[in-house]
Design a protein around this motif. Structure first.
Motif, PDB file in Angstrom:
ATOM      1  N   VAL A 205       0.831  -1.207   0.000  1.00  0.00           N
ATOM      2  CA  VAL A 205       0.000   0.000   0.000  1.00  0.00           C
ATOM      3  C   VAL A 205       0.865   1.258   0.000  1.00  0.00           C
ATOM      4  O   VAL A 205       0.616   2.208  -0.753  1.00  0.00           O
ATOM      5  CB  VAL A 205      -0.953   0.002   1.215  1.00  0.00           C
ATOM      6  CG1 VAL A 205      -1.805   1.262   1.228  1.00  0.00           C
ATOM      7  CG2 VAL A 205      -1.849  -1.232   1.184  1.00  0.00           C
ATOM      8  N   LYS A 206       1.920   1.231   0.812  1.00  0.00           N
ATOM      9  CA  LYS A 206       2.779   2.417   0.920  1.00  0.00           C
ATOM     10  C   LYS A 206       3.472   2.735  -0.407  1.00  0.00           C
ATOM     11  O   LYS A 206       3.479   3.885  -0.855  1.00  0.00           O
ATOM     12  CB  LYS A 206       3.844   2.192   2.004  1.00  0.00           C
ATOM     13  CG  LYS A 206       3.658   3.118   3.202  1.00  0.00           C
ATOM     14  CD  LYS A 206       4.519   2.708   4.357  1.00  0.00           C
ATOM     15  CE  LYS A 206       5.820   3.463   4.415  1.00  0.00           C
ATOM     16  NZ  LYS A 206       6.634   2.979   5.574  1.00  0.00           N
TER      17      LYS A 206
ATOM     18  N   ASN B  74       1.074   4.108  -2.996  1.00  0.00           N
ATOM     19  CA  ASN B  74       0.802   5.530  -2.758  1.00  0.00           C
ATOM     20  C   ASN B  74       1.936   6.409  -3.259  1.00  0.00           C
ATOM     21  O   ASN B  74       1.717   7.439  -3.885  1.00  0.00           O
ATOM     22  CB  ASN B  74       0.638   5.775  -1.258  1.00  0.00           C
ATOM     23  CG  ASN B  74      -0.820   5.725  -0.875  1.00  0.00           C
ATOM     24  OD1 ASN B  74      -1.632   6.396  -1.494  1.00  0.00           O
ATOM     25  ND2 ASN B  74      -1.150   4.922   0.126  1.00  0.00           N
ATOM     26  N   ARG B  75       3.159   5.940  -2.991  1.00  0.00           N
ATOM     27  CA  ARG B  75       4.333   6.721  -3.392  1.00  0.00           C
ATOM     28  C   ARG B  75       4.406   6.816  -4.920  1.00  0.00           C
ATOM     29  O   ARG B  75       4.588   7.902  -5.476  1.00  0.00           O
ATOM     30  CB  ARG B  75       5.598   6.062  -2.828  1.00  0.00           C
ATOM     31  CG  ARG B  75       6.887   6.790  -3.187  1.00  0.00           C
ATOM     32  CD  ARG B  75       8.043   6.293  -2.331  1.00  0.00           C
ATOM     33  NE  ARG B  75       8.249   4.857  -2.421  1.00  0.00           N
ATOM     34  CZ  ARG B  75       8.898   4.262  -3.420  1.00  0.00           C
ATOM     35  NH1 ARG B  75       9.414   4.989  -4.391  1.00  0.00           N
ATOM     36  NH2 ARG B  75       9.043   2.950  -3.440  1.00  0.00           N
TER      37      ARG B  75
ATOM     38  N   SER C 130       1.867   9.237  -6.378  1.00  0.00           N
ATOM     39  CA  SER C 130       2.270  10.643  -6.264  1.00  0.00           C
ATOM     40  C   SER C 130       3.394  10.969  -7.241  1.00  0.00           C
ATOM     41  O   SER C 130       3.383  12.010  -7.894  1.00  0.00           O
ATOM     42  CB  SER C 130       2.768  10.977  -4.862  1.00  0.00           C
ATOM     43  OG  SER C 130       1.944  10.418  -3.907  1.00  0.00           O
TER      44      SER C 130
ATOM     45  N   MET D  92      -5.720   2.285  -7.640  1.00  0.00           N
ATOM     46  CA  MET D  92      -5.618   2.767  -6.256  1.00  0.00           C
ATOM     47  C   MET D  92      -6.770   2.222  -5.408  1.00  0.00           C
ATOM     48  O   MET D  92      -6.575   1.824  -4.250  1.00  0.00           O
ATOM     49  CB  MET D  92      -5.608   4.297  -6.226  1.00  0.00           C
ATOM     50  CG  MET D  92      -4.356   4.918  -6.813  1.00  0.00           C
ATOM     51  SD  MET D  92      -2.833   4.285  -6.109  1.00  0.00           S
ATOM     52  CE  MET D  92      -2.821   5.111  -4.534  1.00  0.00           C
TER      53      MET D  92
ATOM     54  N   TYR E  42      -6.286  -0.245  -2.027  1.00  0.00           N
ATOM     55  CA  TYR E  42      -6.890  -0.134  -0.683  1.00  0.00           C
ATOM     56  C   TYR E  42      -7.837  -1.300  -0.417  1.00  0.00           C
ATOM     57  O   TYR E  42      -7.873  -1.858   0.673  1.00  0.00           O
ATOM     58  CB  TYR E  42      -7.658   1.184  -0.552  1.00  0.00           C
ATOM     59  CG  TYR E  42      -6.776   2.412  -0.623  1.00  0.00           C
ATOM     60  CD1 TYR E  42      -5.654   2.550   0.186  1.00  0.00           C
ATOM     61  CD2 TYR E  42      -7.092   3.451  -1.500  1.00  0.00           C
ATOM     62  CE1 TYR E  42      -4.854   3.668   0.117  1.00  0.00           C
ATOM     63  CE2 TYR E  42      -6.293   4.589  -1.582  1.00  0.00           C
ATOM     64  CZ  TYR E  42      -5.177   4.688  -0.762  1.00  0.00           C
ATOM     65  OH  TYR E  42      -4.388   5.794  -0.843  1.00  0.00           O
TER      66      TYR E  42
ATOM     67  N   LYS F 167     -11.170   3.609   3.367  1.00  0.00           N
ATOM     68  CA  LYS F 167     -10.191   4.443   2.691  1.00  0.00           C
ATOM     69  C   LYS F 167     -10.479   4.448   1.180  1.00  0.00           C
ATOM     70  O   LYS F 167     -10.408   5.483   0.518  1.00  0.00           O
ATOM     71  CB  LYS F 167      -8.789   3.896   2.948  1.00  0.00           C
ATOM     72  CG  LYS F 167      -7.774   4.980   3.201  1.00  0.00           C
ATOM     73  CD  LYS F 167      -6.515   4.381   3.750  1.00  0.00           C
ATOM     74  CE  LYS F 167      -5.425   5.428   3.764  1.00  0.00           C
ATOM     75  NZ  LYS F 167      -4.212   4.930   4.387  1.00  0.00           N
TER      76      LYS F 167
ATOM     77  N   PHE G  44     -11.452   7.584  -1.074  1.00  0.00           N
ATOM     78  CA  PHE G  44     -10.647   7.880  -2.259  1.00  0.00           C
ATOM     79  C   PHE G  44     -11.561   8.112  -3.469  1.00  0.00           C
ATOM     80  O   PHE G  44     -11.386   9.071  -4.218  1.00  0.00           O
ATOM     81  CB  PHE G  44      -9.674   6.730  -2.526  1.00  0.00           C
ATOM     82  CG  PHE G  44      -8.745   6.970  -3.673  1.00  0.00           C
ATOM     83  CD1 PHE G  44      -7.554   7.684  -3.492  1.00  0.00           C
ATOM     84  CD2 PHE G  44      -9.045   6.497  -4.950  1.00  0.00           C
ATOM     85  CE1 PHE G  44      -6.695   7.917  -4.561  1.00  0.00           C
ATOM     86  CE2 PHE G  44      -8.191   6.727  -6.018  1.00  0.00           C
ATOM     87  CZ  PHE G  44      -7.018   7.432  -5.816  1.00  0.00           C
TER      88      PHE G  44
END
Length: 645
Positions: free
Chosen positions: A388-389, A392-393, A396, A414, A418, A426, A430
């Motif tokens: 998940v981390k 997300n990175r 972005s 995405m 989640y 979440k 989103f």
DNA sequence: GTAGGGTTAG
């Protein structure tokens, strides 16, 4: 001209120089003998270099022993306009313009610059070229005008394309073809057909433009009529048909045309081969893919990037990542963005997510930058391995570092990221914050997760949204009913089923395919018995008994099955799943030592997943199931997805 | 000594 000039010119003009290795000595010879200062020899050397290695050609240009002339500028611009980095044409076009008003910018320079803008689909660059053409008085030039028409067509500016075409003082078949193609690309079908009818003389390209136009529209019947009636067919006509059928999802017809093409003695081109390979990838036809691989090795088509990329995709979509890796390794410096993206997608679908991300990082180190499609695979890899981390990175970074605007598919990834991780709220937040309206696919992803986790409250909320957008979809009703089933709310399950019956909404039947001895066998759960199905059922019951004894297999009763039938019947229903039948049939019919490869239209269920793991251990064989979303490779009792799917 | 239009891969 001296004899040595003549000899060197013949050498350079021959076009038969096989590689750079034979060009470099020539370059050295010209340099040591000072003949390199001869403008025509130098120009020819550059031209020859462009066909072999653009970096070499560019170095030659930049370190030119005499100031480059218009010919050299044009040659380099042409090469770049057709390369993977057409923008470099503009670097030299701008150099050229800065040489001052007396330096010739001719019809060649303008045509090549326009071509670069077309390939970049960059309207603003196209405008610049157009302005220069007007300023230099070359606006009425036949070749410049035609290239501008084509450029505006590529940039989807049919009005401007028409304006240029309309003002051309002289036109020929090429310019007519350009405007007709532009009209088709911009969706002005009637206009295109009218122009085709009215054009003064048609050549084979005109008919090919028409074929491609019908294919893009999905009018396969009309395309076939034109194909059969056109006065003469060339290589492009054949490949247009093959890729047209492929892109419209008609594998059988694509294959038929491919065979006819070979029978008609037409040349096997990189385009037709790429098209048919892509068809194999779509339907997972491994055997034909291997035959085509043999064919392209024999015909020496291994040095073409697009062919290799299609081959990569075929192997990877047929589940043979080993072969895909081999092809990819051999590609060396031929690799482009598509090659890397194909590998990243393949590895992700196989569950080799760390490896996929490693490839992504390596690609960037090699100087190739990702685009939106690459990021779909990268995000997919993250969501399918629970990163998940990282997901997300990367999301972005995609926007901030690479300036890529997320498309609906990225938002989908995405939501999936989640959802799979169980962070359902979440995911909902989103979706609520998305800057573009969520499609049914987005909501369905979340509904799937609700069903998996038995979150009834959220599922009801999501289903409401779905009913607004796509009320007919049977899968959504099934998912809602499954959610109730997981939460053991049987009354609600029954209510959903009833409403499906009332609304005459039918479940999509699950099917699986397996290839045995070049024949594809198709299995549908609960379909009428025929000989093949009987054979499969018989083998399946034998396998099940063996698994019960040797692996302690107990059919996991599918909670999604209606609650009011007997336990035994529920077991029976799970035992009829099409992928089990296909695998059983494969074990019965395939030679010992071969792997079982199955393609399924829906997602694999939990019980089948356990079943396949046991089969791979007890029968000591590899089982590959390509389901709707990804690959499951079962080996020695475990699956490549690590039970996270 | 260079050109323009049609088909190809993720």
């Amino acid at each position: 001209m001296t004899n040595s000039h003549g000899l060197l010119l013949r050498l350079l003009d021959g076009g038969k120089l096989p590689s750079l290795t034979s060009l470099a000595p020539l370059h050295a010879l010209l340099t040591t003998s000072s003949l390199i200062h001869h403008p025509i020899l130098l120009g020819k050397l550059l031209l020859a270099a462009c066909d072999r290695s653009l970096p070499y050609a560019e170095r030659l240009f930049l370190s030119s022993p005499r100031p480059p002339d218009a010919f050299m500028y044009n040659t380099l611009m042409r090469a770049f306009s057709e390369s993977h980095s057409p923008e470099r044409s503009f670097l030299y076009f701008n150099h050229l313009l800065r040489q001052g008003p007396t330096f010739p910018v001719d019809s060649f320079s303008l045509a090549f610059a326009a071509k670069a803008a077309a390939n970049l689909r960059c309207l603003w660059s196209g405008f610049q070229v157009h302005c220069q053409a007007v300023t230099r008085g070359l606006y009425a030039h036949l070749f410049v005008g035609t290239t501008l028409v084509s450029m505006y067509g590529e940039c989807r500016e049919v009005g401007l394309a028409w304006k240029v075409f309309d003002e051309m003082p002289i036109r020929n078949a090429v310019s007519w073809n350009a405007i007709i193609n532009g009209c088709f690309r911009c969706g002005h079908i009637e206009l295109a057909l009218g122009l085709f009818r009215d054009m003064p003389s048609k050549d084979s390209t005109s008919y090919n433009v028409l074929l491609a136009g019908y294919m893009k529209e999905g009018d396969l019947e009309q395309a076939k009529v034109v194909f059969h009636e056109m006065p003469s067919k060339d290589d492009v006509s054949w490949s247009t048909m093959i890729t047209g059928f492929t892109q419209n999802g008609c594998f059988g017809e694509a294959l038929g045309f491919f065979r006819d093409m070979l029978l008609a003695g037409a040349r096997l081109t990189e385009e037709s081969l790429t098209g048919i390979l892509s068809a194999c990838a779509d339907v997972g036809n491994f055997e034909l893919g291997r035959v085509l691989h043999g064919l392209l090795e024999k015909r020496g088509l291994t040095r073409i990037t697009s062919v290799n990329n299609a081959l990569l995709d075929t192997y990877s979509k047929c589940g043979d990542m080993g072969m895909a890796q081999l092809v990819f390794k051999r590609m060396y410096e031929m690799r482009n963005l598509v090659s890397w993206s194909t590998m990243i997608a393949g590895l992700s679908m196989q569950g080799h997510c760390e490896e996929a991300i490693k490839h992504f990082e390596e690609m960037q180190k090699s100087g190739i930058y990702p685009d939106g499609i690459t990021f779909i695979s990268v995000l997919y890899a993250c969501s399918h391995s629970g990163f998940v981390k990282d997901g997300n990175r990367y999301f972005s970074e995609m926007m901030d570092k690479h300036g890529i605007e997320p498309a609906i598919e990225h938002y989908g990834c995405m939501v999936d990221l989640y959802s799979r991780a169980g962070e359902l709220n979440k995911a909902y937040d989103f979706i609520s914050r998305m800057p573009i309206p969520p499609t049914s696919v987005i909501w369905r992803t979340l509904l799937g997760a609700c069903s998996f986790h038995g979150d009834v409250k959220l599922a009801e909320k999501v289903k409401e949204r779905l009913s607004e957008i796509d009320p007919e979809n049977s899968g959504d009703h099934v998912l809602l009913s499954n959610t109730y089933a997981v939460a053991e709310k049987w009354k609600d399950v029954a209510a959903v089923r009833r409403s499906m019956v009332d609304q005459k909404i039918k479940k999509i039947p699950g099917w699986s395919m397996i290839e045995v001895d070049k024949t594809m066998y198709h299995f549908v759960a609960g379909e009428n018995l025929n000989e093949i199905a009987e054979e499969a059922y018989e083998k399946l019951s034998e396998i099940t008994s063996r698994l019960r004894i040797e692996a302690g297999y107990v059919p996991e009763v599918d909670k999604t099955v209606l609650h009011d039938i007997e336990e035994e019947e529920k077991e029976d229903s799970v035992m009829r799943h099409s992928e089990k039948l296909a695998v059983a049939f494969g074990i019965a019919r395939l030679h010992r030592g071969s792997n079982v490869r199955v393609v399924k239209n829906l997602r694999i269920c939990r019980d089948c997943h356990t079943f396949m793991k046991m089969v791979s251990r007890v029968y000591a064989m590899e089982v590959v199931v390509r389901d709707r979303s990804r690959f499951h490779t079962f080996r020695q009792g475990s699956c490549s997805c690590r039970d996270y799917w």
